[in-house]
Design a protein around this motif. Structure first.
Motif, PDB file in Angstrom:
ATOM      1  N   TYR A 277       7.039  -8.312  -3.048  1.00  0.00           N
ATOM      2  CA  TYR A 277       6.083  -7.315  -2.558  1.00  0.00           C
ATOM      3  C   TYR A 277       6.092  -7.245  -1.029  1.00  0.00           C
ATOM      4  O   TYR A 277       6.100  -6.148  -0.443  1.00  0.00           O
ATOM      5  CB  TYR A 277       4.680  -7.629  -3.060  1.00  0.00           C
TER       6      TYR A 277
ATOM      7  N   TYR B  12       2.852  -2.691  -8.677  1.00  0.00           N
ATOM      8  CA  TYR B  12       2.465  -2.776 -10.089  1.00  0.00           C
ATOM      9  C   TYR B  12       3.033  -4.028 -10.763  1.00  0.00           C
ATOM     10  O   TYR B  12       2.429  -4.555 -11.698  1.00  0.00           O
ATOM     11  CB  TYR B  12       2.900  -1.522 -10.837  1.00  0.00           C
ATOM     12  N   SER B  13       4.185  -4.498 -10.304  1.00  0.00           N
ATOM     13  CA  SER B  13       4.742  -5.722 -10.874  1.00  0.00           C
ATOM     14  C   SER B  13       3.839  -6.912 -10.571  1.00  0.00           C
ATOM     15  O   SER B  13       3.545  -7.729 -11.454  1.00  0.00           O
ATOM     16  CB  SER B  13       6.144  -5.982 -10.312  1.00  0.00           C
TER      17      SER B  13
ATOM     18  N   HIS C 271       7.548   3.104   0.996  1.00  0.00           N
ATOM     19  CA  HIS C 271       6.842   4.023   0.107  1.00  0.00           C
ATOM     20  C   HIS C 271       7.372   5.452   0.185  1.00  0.00           C
ATOM     21  O   HIS C 271       6.778   6.380  -0.370  1.00  0.00           O
ATOM     22  CB  HIS C 271       5.336   4.013   0.402  1.00  0.00           C
TER      23      HIS C 271
ATOM     24  N   THR D 189       3.040   5.654  -8.520  1.00  0.00           N
ATOM     25  CA  THR D 189       3.408   5.159  -9.845  1.00  0.00           C
ATOM     26  C   THR D 189       4.438   4.036  -9.711  1.00  0.00           C
ATOM     27  O   THR D 189       4.905   3.733  -8.615  1.00  0.00           O
ATOM     28  CB  THR D 189       3.987   6.288 -10.711  1.00  0.00           C
ATOM     29  N   PHE D 190       4.792   3.468 -10.842  1.00  0.00           N
ATOM     30  CA  PHE D 190       5.760   2.371 -10.837  1.00  0.00           C
ATOM     31  C   PHE D 190       7.124   2.829 -10.334  1.00  0.00           C
ATOM     32  O   PHE D 190       7.856   2.047  -9.717  1.00  0.00           O
ATOM     33  CB  PHE D 190       5.881   1.793 -12.250  1.00  0.00           C
ATOM     34  N   THR D 191       7.477   4.083 -10.579  1.00  0.00           N
ATOM     35  CA  THR D 191       8.805   4.605 -10.207  1.00  0.00           C
ATOM     36  C   THR D 191       8.776   5.503  -8.984  1.00  0.00           C
ATOM     37  O   THR D 191       9.803   6.085  -8.624  1.00  0.00           O
ATOM     38  CB  THR D 191       9.415   5.378 -11.390  1.00  0.00           C
ATOM     39  N   SER D 192       7.621   5.645  -8.343  1.00  0.00           N
ATOM     40  CA  SER D 192       7.538   6.563  -7.201  1.00  0.00           C
ATOM     41  C   SER D 192       8.224   6.019  -5.959  1.00  0.00           C
ATOM     42  O   SER D 192       8.688   6.781  -5.111  1.00  0.00           O
ATOM     43  CB  SER D 192       6.069   6.886  -6.887  1.00  0.00           C
ATOM     44  N   SER D 193       8.292   4.694  -5.839  1.00  0.00           N
ATOM     45  CA  SER D 193       8.905   4.073  -4.664  1.00  0.00           C
ATOM     46  C   SER D 193       9.070   2.583  -4.917  1.00  0.00           C
ATOM     47  O   SER D 193       8.562   2.036  -5.906  1.00  0.00           O
ATOM     48  CB  SER D 193       8.022   4.284  -3.422  1.00  0.00           C
ATOM     49  N   ALA D 194       9.772   1.930  -4.006  1.00  0.00           N
ATOM     50  CA  ALA D 194       9.905   0.470  -4.103  1.00  0.00           C
ATOM     51  C   ALA D 194       8.545  -0.196  -3.932  1.00  0.00           C
ATOM     52  O   ALA D 194       8.248  -1.213  -4.580  1.00  0.00           O
ATOM     53  CB  ALA D 194      10.886  -0.028  -3.039  1.00  0.00           C
TER      54      ALA D 194
ATOM     55  N   SER E 166       6.804  -0.018  -7.289  1.00  0.00           N
ATOM     56  CA  SER E 166       7.351  -0.985  -8.251  1.00  0.00           C
ATOM     57  C   SER E 166       6.864  -2.397  -7.951  1.00  0.00           C
ATOM     58  O   SER E 166       6.473  -3.151  -8.855  1.00  0.00           O
ATOM     59  CB  SER E 166       8.876  -0.946  -8.223  1.00  0.00           C
ATOM     60  N   ALA E 167       6.897  -2.772  -6.667  1.00  0.00           N
ATOM     61  CA  ALA E 167       6.467  -4.118  -6.284  1.00  0.00           C
ATOM     62  C   ALA E 167       4.973  -4.308  -6.503  1.00  0.00           C
ATOM     63  O   ALA E 167       4.530  -5.375  -6.952  1.00  0.00           O
ATOM     64  CB  ALA E 167       6.829  -4.375  -4.825  1.00  0.00           C
TER      65      ALA E 167
END
Length: 206
Positions: free
Chosen positions: A48, A141-142, A55, A130-135, A138-139
């Motif tokens: 993260y 939500y993970s 973003h 969202t989870f797929t909107s940017s790195a 993804s980081a």
């Protein structure tokens, strides 16, 4: 003495959670489990921190995060850690109804935290995060979602534990289970304190 036999004040050990070899082995296995969990969360935190500024054209943490909402969720979770301490104190005093009451409060506070987190995630999705909107997405939500999954697991754990042992009192068999749940819950709370600091406070100040 049978491990499943209800303990009385006359035969109540000083540390019922460690009074049997099985209980001691559970502690050893649990600490190994928490060691692995610590490494896993450390990896997610490192990921993260490396991706939090990536973003793209989407909203940043500074634009998204609402500290009052997250602070309320934090207070719910920290308070639930306190109520689990009271439950363990009741365990050591052989006060089964008090133990059940404090763990029920812990359960309700955990559910309140999950409700606020779900509300938060829905709001972020509507804002394009969202989870797929940017790195960064993804980081985020993970890490935060994985912690939320741990809270959900804890809620299911204590619900099952209370339901199965409601009329059994405190025994040498269930005392370690209650105690280990409390340790797990404290671990989840400590991880959230780091998330609140690293993700939300650092994100809000840019």
């Amino acid at each position: 003495m049978n491990a499943g036999e209800r303990l009385t004040d006359a035969n109540f050990p000083a540390h019922p959670e460690k009074a049997t070899l099985e209980g001691k082995n559970k502690f050893l296995g649990f600490w190994l489990f928490l060691g692995g969990e610590t490494v896993l969360f450390a990896t997610l935190f490192g990921t993260y921190l490396g991706l939090r500024n990536m973003h793209l054209d989407g909203p940043s943490g500074e634009e998204l995060f609402s500290l009052p909402l997250v602070f309320l969720a934090t207070m719910l979770l920290l308070t639930s850690s306190l109520t689990s301490v009271y439950a363990v104190l009741s365990l050591k005093q052989n006060k089964v109804r008090s133990l059940q009451g404090w763990f029920l409060v812990t359960l309700l506070l955990g559910l309140g935290f999950l409700g606020l987190e779900i509300y938060e995630f829905v709001h972020y999705v509507h804002e394009g995060h969202t989870f797929t909107s940017s790195a960064f997405g993804s980081a985020f939500y993970s890490l935060v979602g994985f912690h939320g999954a741990h809270v959900l697991f804890g809620v299911l754990w204590i619900t099952t534990l209370l339901a199965r042992n409601w009329n059994r009192g405190i025994t040498l068999s269930n005392a370690p289970k209650y105690y280990l749940f409390a340790l797990y819950w404290h671990f989840v709370d400590v991880v959230w304190v780091f998330i609140f600091t690293v993700v939300y406070l650092m994100g809000k100040v840019g």
